[in-house]
Motif scaffolding. Sequence first.
Motif, mmCIF file in Angstrom:
data_model
loop_
_atom_site.group_PDB
_atom_site.id
_atom_site.type_symbol
_atom_site.label_atom_id
_atom_site.label_comp_id
_atom_site.label_asym_id
_atom_site.label_seq_id
_atom_site.Cartn_x
_atom_site.Cartn_y
_atom_site.Cartn_z
ATOM 1 N N ALA A 41 0.854 -1.191 0.000
ATOM 2 C CA ALA A 41 0.000 0.000 0.000
ATOM 3 C C ALA A 41 0.885 1.234 0.000
ATOM 4 O O ALA A 41 1.731 1.395 0.879
ATOM 5 C CB ALA A 41 -0.907 0.000 1.223
ATOM 6 N N VAL A 42 0.731 2.076 -1.021
ATOM 7 C CA VAL A 42 1.558 3.276 -1.111
ATOM 8 C C VAL A 42 0.682 4.511 -1.254
ATOM 9 O O VAL A 42 -0.375 4.474 -1.875
ATOM 10 C CB VAL A 42 2.553 3.210 -2.300
ATOM 11 C CG1 VAL A 42 3.482 2.011 -2.167
ATOM 12 C CG2 VAL A 42 1.829 3.171 -3.634
ATOM 13 N N LYS A 43 1.140 5.590 -0.680
ATOM 14 C CA LYS A 43 0.349 6.818 -0.705
ATOM 15 C C LYS A 43 1.032 7.891 -1.526
ATOM 16 O O LYS A 43 2.247 8.034 -1.490
ATOM 17 C CB LYS A 43 0.133 7.307 0.732
ATOM 18 C CG LYS A 43 -0.866 8.451 0.824
ATOM 19 C CD LYS A 43 -1.164 8.819 2.269
ATOM 20 C CE LYS A 43 -2.245 9.904 2.320
ATOM 21 N NZ LYS A 43 -2.460 10.388 3.690
ATOM 22 N N ASP A 81 7.059 5.130 1.937
ATOM 23 C CA ASP A 81 6.478 3.932 1.319
ATOM 24 C C ASP A 81 7.444 3.270 0.339
ATOM 25 O O ASP A 81 7.295 2.101 -0.004
ATOM 26 C CB ASP A 81 5.149 4.267 0.636
ATOM 27 C CG ASP A 81 4.093 4.706 1.647
ATOM 28 O OD1 ASP A 81 4.307 4.456 2.854
ATOM 29 O OD2 ASP A 81 3.079 5.297 1.247
ATOM 30 N N LEU A 139 -0.735 -0.819 -4.417
ATOM 31 C CA LEU A 139 -2.120 -0.384 -4.275
ATOM 32 C C LEU A 139 -2.132 1.031 -3.727
ATOM 33 O O LEU A 139 -1.494 1.305 -2.709
ATOM 34 C CB LEU A 139 -2.823 -1.336 -3.295
ATOM 35 C CG LEU A 139 -4.173 -0.908 -2.705
ATOM 36 C CD1 LEU A 139 -5.223 -0.777 -3.810
ATOM 37 C CD2 LEU A 139 -4.623 -1.925 -1.658
ATOM 38 N N VAL A 166 -4.770 4.519 -2.881
ATOM 39 C CA VAL A 166 -6.091 5.129 -2.833
ATOM 40 C C VAL A 166 -5.846 6.623 -2.904
ATOM 41 O O VAL A 166 -5.174 7.177 -2.027
ATOM 42 C CB VAL A 166 -6.811 4.785 -1.509
ATOM 43 C CG1 VAL A 166 -8.148 5.522 -1.426
ATOM 44 C CG2 VAL A 166 -7.010 3.282 -1.379
ATOM 45 N N THR A 218 -10.032 5.387 4.953
ATOM 46 C CA THR A 218 -8.947 4.933 4.069
ATOM 47 C C THR A 218 -8.664 3.455 4.305
ATOM 48 O O THR A 218 -8.483 2.681 3.361
ATOM 49 C CB THR A 218 -7.673 5.765 4.326
ATOM 50 O OG1 THR A 218 -7.985 7.139 4.133
ATOM 51 C CG2 THR A 218 -6.549 5.364 3.389
ATOM 52 N N LEU A 245 -8.831 0.412 1.584
ATOM 53 C CA LEU A 245 -7.665 -0.458 1.382
ATOM 54 C C LEU A 245 -8.016 -1.913 1.677
ATOM 55 O O LEU A 245 -7.670 -2.821 0.911
ATOM 56 C CB LEU A 245 -6.496 -0.006 2.274
ATOM 57 C CG LEU A 245 -5.758 1.265 1.841
ATOM 58 C CD1 LEU A 245 -4.827 1.758 2.948
ATOM 59 C CD2 LEU A 245 -4.963 1.026 0.555
ATOM 60 N N PHE A 249 3.292 -2.127 4.236
ATOM 61 C CA PHE A 249 2.968 -0.698 4.359
ATOM 62 C C PHE A 249 4.231 0.071 4.742
ATOM 63 O O PHE A 249 5.147 -0.494 5.325
ATOM 64 C CB PHE A 249 1.955 -0.452 5.491
ATOM 65 C CG PHE A 249 0.575 -0.960 5.227
ATOM 66 C CD1 PHE A 249 0.258 -2.286 5.459
ATOM 67 C CD2 PHE A 249 -0.416 -0.102 4.783
ATOM 68 C CE1 PHE A 249 -1.022 -2.758 5.231
ATOM 69 C CE2 PHE A 249 -1.707 -0.555 4.552
ATOM 70 C CZ PHE A 249 -2.003 -1.888 4.771
ATOM 71 N N GLY A 250 4.215 1.380 4.506
ATOM 72 C CA GLY A 250 5.211 2.254 5.110
ATOM 73 C C GLY A 250 4.851 2.441 6.572
ATOM 74 O O GLY A 250 3.759 2.071 7.008
ATOM 75 N N SER A 295 2.422 7.866 6.747
ATOM 76 C CA SER A 295 2.423 8.714 5.566
ATOM 77 C C SER A 295 3.183 9.985 5.931
ATOM 78 O O SER A 295 3.235 10.368 7.097
ATOM 79 C CB SER A 295 0.993 9.027 5.136
ATOM 80 O OG SER A 295 0.261 9.559 6.220
ATOM 81 N N SER A 306 0.735 11.376 8.587
ATOM 82 C CA SER A 306 1.677 10.740 9.509
ATOM 83 C C SER A 306 1.071 10.232 10.811
ATOM 84 O O SER A 306 1.631 10.411 11.871
ATOM 85 C CB SER A 306 2.865 11.651 9.803
ATOM 86 O OG SER A 306 2.491 12.731 10.615
ATOM 87 N N VAL A 315 -1.195 4.705 11.602
ATOM 88 C CA VAL A 315 -2.176 3.747 12.111
ATOM 89 C C VAL A 315 -2.883 2.943 11.026
ATOM 90 O O VAL A 315 -3.536 1.941 11.334
ATOM 91 C CB VAL A 315 -3.244 4.438 12.994
ATOM 92 C CG1 VAL A 315 -2.596 5.068 14.213
ATOM 93 C CG2 VAL A 315 -4.035 5.468 12.206
ATOM 94 N N VAL A 316 -2.763 3.378 9.784
ATOM 95 C CA VAL A 316 -3.493 2.686 8.717
ATOM 96 C C VAL A 316 -3.125 1.188 8.625
ATOM 97 O O VAL A 316 -4.009 0.340 8.491
ATOM 98 C CB VAL A 316 -3.347 3.428 7.363
ATOM 99 C CG1 VAL A 316 -3.778 2.567 6.198
ATOM 100 C CG2 VAL A 316 -4.159 4.722 7.392
HETATM 101 N N1 AMP Z 1 -4.396 6.608 0.568
HETATM 102 C C1 AMP Z 1 -3.566 5.574 0.757
HETATM 103 N N2 AMP Z 1 -3.324 4.689 -0.235
HETATM 104 C C2 AMP Z 1 -2.494 3.636 -0.058
HETATM 105 N N3 AMP Z 1 -1.818 3.403 1.083
HETATM 106 C C3 AMP Z 1 -2.015 4.252 2.114
HETATM 107 C C4 AMP Z 1 -2.889 5.374 2.018
HETATM 108 N N4 AMP Z 1 -2.862 6.026 3.191
HETATM 109 C C5 AMP Z 1 -2.008 5.352 3.995
HETATM 110 N N5 AMP Z 1 -1.489 4.271 3.349
HETATM 111 C C6 AMP Z 1 -0.516 3.293 3.870
HETATM 112 O O1 AMP Z 1 -0.538 3.318 5.293
HETATM 113 C C7 AMP Z 1 0.720 3.741 5.806
HETATM 114 C C8 AMP Z 1 0.518 4.563 7.070
HETATM 115 O O2 AMP Z 1 -0.267 5.690 6.795
HETATM 116 P P1 AMP Z 1 -0.819 6.665 7.929
HETATM 117 O O3 AMP Z 1 -1.493 5.855 8.960
HETATM 118 O O4 AMP Z 1 -1.713 7.621 7.204
HETATM 119 O O5 AMP Z 1 0.398 7.369 8.516
HETATM 120 C C9 AMP Z 1 1.395 4.460 4.650
HETATM 121 O O6 AMP Z 1 2.801 4.434 4.796
HETATM 122 C C10 AMP Z 1 0.895 3.647 3.460
HETATM 123 O O7 AMP Z 1 1.633 2.425 3.327
#
Ligand code: AMP
Lengths: 315, 259
Positions: free
Chosen positions: B7-9, B39, B60, B62, B98, B102, B116-117, B120, B124, B127-128
């Motif tokens: 999953a990449v953003k 990511d 993938l 979004v 989100t 996903l 996942f990274g 983001s 940032s 938690v995703v």
């Molecule tokens: N819109 C998105 N599409 C795809 N992957 C996402 C998206 N938002 C977050 N991720 C994945 O979730 C990780 C953590 O995102 P976050 O929780 O927003 O800091 C990111 O490093 C991505 O791997």
Amino acid sequence: MSEVLVLIDALEGKVTKPSLELLTIARRIGEPSAVVFGAADTGVLAEYGAEKIYTFDDAAYSEYLVAPKADGVTQLVKEKSPAAVLVPSTTEGKEVAARVALRTESGLITDAVDVTVDGGTITTTQSVFAGNFTVAAQVTKGTPIIAVKPNSAAPEQASGAGAVEAVSAEVAEVSKTAKITSNKPKETSGRPELTEAAIVVSGGRGTGGDFSDVEALADALGAAVGASRAAVDSGWYPHTFQVGQTGKTVSPQLYIANGISGAIQHRAGMQTSKTIVAVNKDDEAPIFELVDFGVVGDLKQVLPQATEEIKKRKG
Amino acid sequence: MTKIVVAVKYVPDATADRTFEADNTVDRENVDGLLSELDEYAVEQALQVVEAGEGEVTVLTVGPADAADAVRKALQMGADSGVHVEDDAIAGSDAFATSLVLAKAIEKLEYDMVFFGMASTDGSMGVVPTLVAERLGLPAVTYASEVTVEGDTVKIRRDSDAATQEIEASGKVVVSVTDQTGEARYPSFKGIMAAKKKPVEEWTLADLGIDASEVGLDNAWTKVESYTPRPPRTAGEIITDEGDGGVKLVEFLASKKFV
Ligand SMILES: Nc1ncnc2c1ncn2[C@@H]1O[C@H](COP(=O)(O)O)[C@@H](O)[C@H]1O
Ligand SMILES: Cc1cc2nc3c(=O)[nH]c(=O)nc-3n(C[C@H](O)[C@H](O)[C@H](O)COP(=O)(O)OP(=O)(O)OC[C@H]3O[C@@H](n4cnc5c(N)ncnc54)[C@H](O)[C@@H]3O)c2cc1C
């Protein structure tokens, strides 16, 4: 007054300072109830205002990653309907919070640096885009679940009843799937905690790998030592000391950056410091845009001289 | 054969002047975007896993139309195929929405692991990955500073302030990786050419059976009330070391009562 659940972090039973900060913030909202997994000094929790202390004890909390704790907190949220849940904004705290939030259909705010309450409405402050903006946000659904960064409040003593209540929660099978096979506690440096220190002296690629001048200045000032990612990636300093987007956020009274260019990702972790000083041999280094005082020069000359001068003044 | 979904953003460039829209959401129109650097580490780790054995990497994302750039970059790095979920209704979604999109997209794919990274670079929250694992009922091994895959078991090292832990999980697993896992590769010329022929699927909410009322800004569980730029710092004093730079530095510190 309604309950506020506070997830407590403790190292070998010793309650961390950020946990005491959370108890202090919780009192702005309601009556703090500490939530403890494993052992924690309950006396200290009461001294900092915990009215209730829920203790969970199950081998699963140390055998599996995060998810079992989320089972425990979820159960408490469902039973107690608290006014809010506060957790430390650590990786573990945020992951527990995320799972609890999803299961209870509650909004989640991470990395809050302040929490205020006005007529029952809880508003958080976050620092975003590398510290270039602050954002005020609110939870609009369910129980506000808020992950709070260290140093967001000064811990204040307040005598709480500290009534200990042992609780048990079923640990779901799916929560026992990420197994912790080894756990090696880290040694402490003997210097102040990076995120709590009043002064941080840090070094970057410009140290050329030798942190002794940086450490000597830090010790003369009673400061913590920090590092840029370039220094950490080169293996010169442990990752725990990295300041920046993927390291620690610090906001000390004084930050001294040595041999650090001041990339946006480094700024993200330090630009809210009260006073900023830099030593860099490049007068065009972006770090100088931030400083209250800057020295264009070689840190190998400037730092030892500064350390000497401080010692001389101290007598 | 290991099938990995990464999953990449697509995020606003951190080195540009990032700002907000009138509705207090992140401005994704006027600031150049790119594949989140954090990511890239996930793509790199996934590529290393399949290169060590046999497998396929699907990226993938979004996000809005421009998010196709993030998919393309990952394909240039070496991923085999891409999926881009784009739907106007998704704009302004919070981490919960989100993670729903996903999770539904991942369910539609064949996979053994999801990478996942760690976070983001714009929101940032970090938690995703956990939320997707929670929704799919999968084990989550998160914030890995080192990843090893043996058969269907993933082992990671996880560093916190308090401890260094080793964690493992088997079967279908969600993994998130930090920037400690090792530099991500640059696309090679060959990679850039090859990416042009790689398949990218475009899905909407309807393809995933998600109702518009479950996502988007209006259905977020939190709201941003206001944003304030940091007050500019007043220009400081900068001196050039002429043999007394250290003393001058201490004089400044003393004037501020630090010494
Ligand atoms: N819109 C998105 N599409 C795809 N992957 C996402 C998206 N938002 C977050 N991720 C994945 O979730 C990780 C953590 O995102 P976050 O929780 O927003 O800091 C990111 O490093 C991505 O791997
Ligand atoms: C997603 C992402 C996340 C990141 N997260 C972080 C993070 O958390 N923290 C972080 O720090 N970086 C982070 N970075 C890296 C960041 O972009 C920079 O690469 C890094 O901060 C550079 O470190 P530096 O300033 O030590 O090195 P450089 O940029 O190489 O600067 C070294 C400086 O030292 C000076 N110098 C050299 N010799 C001397 C001397 N003898 N005396 C005085 N000055 C000297 C030079 O003039 C130069 O300005 C991240 C990058 C990305 C893409």
